[in-house]
Scaffold this active site. Structure first.
Site, PDB file in Angstrom:
ATOM      1  CE  LYS A 261      -3.937   2.085   2.453  1.00 54.22           C
ATOM      2  NZ  LYS A 261      -4.856   2.048   3.601  1.00 54.22           N
TER       3      LYS A 261
ATOM      4  CB  SER B 191      -8.052   4.138   2.254  1.00 54.81           C
ATOM      5  OG  SER B 191      -7.261   3.496   3.241  1.00 54.81           O
TER       6      SER B 191
ATOM      7  CB  SER C 117      -8.544   1.387   5.302  1.00 57.64           C
ATOM      8  OG  SER C 117      -9.070   2.616   4.941  1.00 57.64           O
TER       9      SER C 117
HETATM   10  N1  GLN Z   1     -13.293   4.778   5.513  1.00 52.12           N
HETATM   11  C1  GLN Z   1     -12.713   5.279   6.721  1.00 52.12           C
HETATM   12  C2  GLN Z   1     -12.379   6.745   6.587  1.00 52.12           C
HETATM   13  O1  GLN Z   1     -12.538   7.268   5.526  1.00 52.12           O
HETATM   14  C3  GLN Z   1     -11.526   4.459   7.121  1.00 52.12           C
HETATM   15  C4  GLN Z   1     -10.254   4.848   6.505  1.00 52.12           C
HETATM   16  C5  GLN Z   1      -9.094   4.003   6.964  1.00 52.12           C
HETATM   17  O2  GLN Z   1      -9.262   3.001   7.665  1.00 52.12           O
HETATM   18  N2  GLN Z   1      -7.920   4.419   6.601  1.00 52.12           N
HETATM   19  O3  GLN Z   1     -11.978   7.348   7.532  1.00 52.12           O
END
Ligand code: GLN
Length: 500
Positions: A66, A141, A165
């Site tokens: 990532k 993400s 994410s």
């Molecule tokens: N979807 C969540 C957010 O936008 C989680 C993001 C994440 O875990 N990095 O904050």
């Protein structure tokens, strides 16, 4: 995990993965490929094997990184413009541990810029597409990570999970995604999003592979003060750990050492790797009252079906009343942006990364570089975060959210006195259409309603695939465990997979 040996060369594994990565270019998975280095490393592994040396537990296994992990190999972008160009002078501890075991970084994969999002549409480089339907989102993400595994380009991918994410894109693409207990894997060298929530974890098609990756990557790191003393595979005495410890030569980490007594999250009475009720990984599975409200019909059906299957397999289903969990989403969307605002303040156009042109003053360097370098979603979070922390609003928002978080932690602890694990859906809907929610932040945030609660309590969570919708979209559910039950949770997932 398929590793290189005398019959399968690392070079052939890397070449095959590179070919696949190129074949799926239109899915927009990779931000950059690490072609030259990957082939060079593969050759070195093959030479080691030919000399009869130990090539490592992950010999020649290509993986996707990532792009919010720092590594001296290539540039880290966090899928943002503001980090361009950024060549990290350090390598993340997790990456170092993987590479030490012979894993080969095939390339860096796409994410929502700075991991802010649930669809990978907030990437500066454009969205990654869903593995089963190119008109739909990959989830986020860690969208690039999930799709790289789902399309079988790589055997595993790294991810970060601050509020879902790893688990949500895993469930949108039919793979396993694991977020460990907070502090299990070092975050040294990982771009910080919200530091009291961020966790490093993995994607793979098999819980067994994730277990191996956890064995390799977990452990206390003097470079990350939030890491817990080693616990992951101590109680169960995984022989692979002995190999790792021997190689690392790390003192005080011998096999068989007991679980740590100090636990920054407060200790549970019981050893979290020993289930309360049986010699199996689990016997009592909790389901949360009212957690099936607002689900799409396909998710609801998959959830109910899984509960039925568990009952038939002899597991006891325990209904849990957890009224505080409904506050988890608003609490998360106060605490997380507050920490984001603070963490992102370092990007000021001065020392590294993007600097705007036509600068006339110091304010211009900050102001213009930040307004041009951050994506709209990054800026929204910086503004919300500064607002909830500002004098006059701090008590009403941040402090209140911090108190509610404590109640949520307590509620989970009480729940785990009644069951071994909790089963819930990961998200209320399967993968949605590209463009469907990106201009409506509230509806995007609502997608996180089921994934964020466990992050607030620092608990481990595993997303696992449970089938498909009539249109062929992947469906996933998640298992949530007590803190430091990570090994047992993955063992349970293996048991469930074997029974299917
Ligand atoms: N979807 C969540 C957010 O936008 C989680 C993001 C994440 O875990 N990095 O904050």
């Amino acid at each position: 995990m398929k590793i290189a040996d005398k019959t399968t060369s690392a070079v052939s594994m890397v070449k095959e993965a590179l070919e696949k990565a190129k074949q799926y270019e239109d899915y927009h998975i990779f931000v950059s490929l690490n072609e030259e280095n990957a082939l060079k490393k593969a050759k070195e592994i093959d030479e080691k094997i030919a000399r009869g040396e130990n090539p490592g537990l992950l010999a020649g296994v290509p993986y996707a990184l990532k792009d919010n992990f720092l590594s001296e190999e290539g540039n880290t972008t966090a899928s943002s413009k503001i980090l361009e160009p950024f060549h990290a002078p350090i390598t993340a501890t997790a990456v170092e541990k993987l590479e030490k075991e012979g894993a080969i970084m095939l390339g860096r994969v796409n994410l929502d810029s700075f991991a802010h999002g649930s669809s990978t549409e907030n990437s500066y480089f454009g969205p990654t597409k869903n593995s089963k339907d190119k008109t739909r989102v990959a989830g986020g993400s860690s969208g690039g990570s999930a799709v790289s595994v789902a399309l079988d380009i790589v055997q595993f991918a790294t991810g970060t999970d601050t509020g879902g994410s790893i688990r949500q894109p895993a469930s949108f693409n039919g793979v396993y995604g694991f977020k460990p207990t907070y502090g299990t894997i070092s975050r040294y060298g990982v771009v910080a999003m919200a530091s009291s929530l961020d966790c490093v974890g993995f994607f793979a098609s098999d819980p067994e592979d994730i277990d191996l990756l956890m064995t390799i990557c977990s452990g206390q790191d003097p470079k990350d003060q939030t890491t817990l003393p080693d616990f992951y595979d101590q109680q169960i005495g995984d022989p692979r750990r002995a190999i790792r410890v021997m190689r690392a030569g790390s003192p005080g980490a011998e096999l068989g050492e007991g679980a740590p007594s100090d636990d920054s999250w407060g200790s549970t009475q019981q050893d979290p790797n020993t289930p309360a009720t049986s010699q199996f990984a689990a016997q009592k599975i909790g389901i949360v009252k009212d957690f099936d409200k607002g689900l799409s019909p396909e998710i609801k059906q998959a959830y109910e079906q899984e509960i039925e299957t568990l009952k038939e397999q002899g597991y006891e289903i325990v209904e849990l009343d957890m009224p505080t969990l409904k506050y988890a989403l608003p609490v998360y969307y106060i605490i997380q942006p507050a920490e984001v605002a603070s963490n992102l303040s370092r990007h000021d156009g001065i020392r590294y990364g993007f600097r705007a042109e036509n600068i006339e003053s110091l304010e211009d360097i900050y102001g213009k570089s930040r307004s041009e370098g951050f994506m709209p979603e990054n800026k929204r979070r910086i503004m919300i975060g500064n607002f909830v922390l500002s004098s006059g609003f701090y008590d009403a928002y941040f402090l209140k959210a911090a108190k509610a978080r404590t109640l949520i932690i307590k509620e989970y602890d009480e729940a785990f006195e009644k069951c071994d694990f909790i089963l819930t859906p990961v998200s209320p809907n399967p993968a949605f259409k590209l463009g469907e929610k990106v201009s409506d932040p509230l509806s995007m945030y609502m997608e996180d309603v089921l994934s964020v609660p466990l992050n607030l309590a620092g608990l481990p969570g595993l997303a696992f695939p449970v089938g498909k919708t009539a249109d062929g979209l992947d469906l996933g559910l998640q298992l949530v465990g007590p803190r430091r039950s990570d090994k047992r949770l993955l063992t349970f997932a293996k048991e469930l997979k074997e029974q299917k």
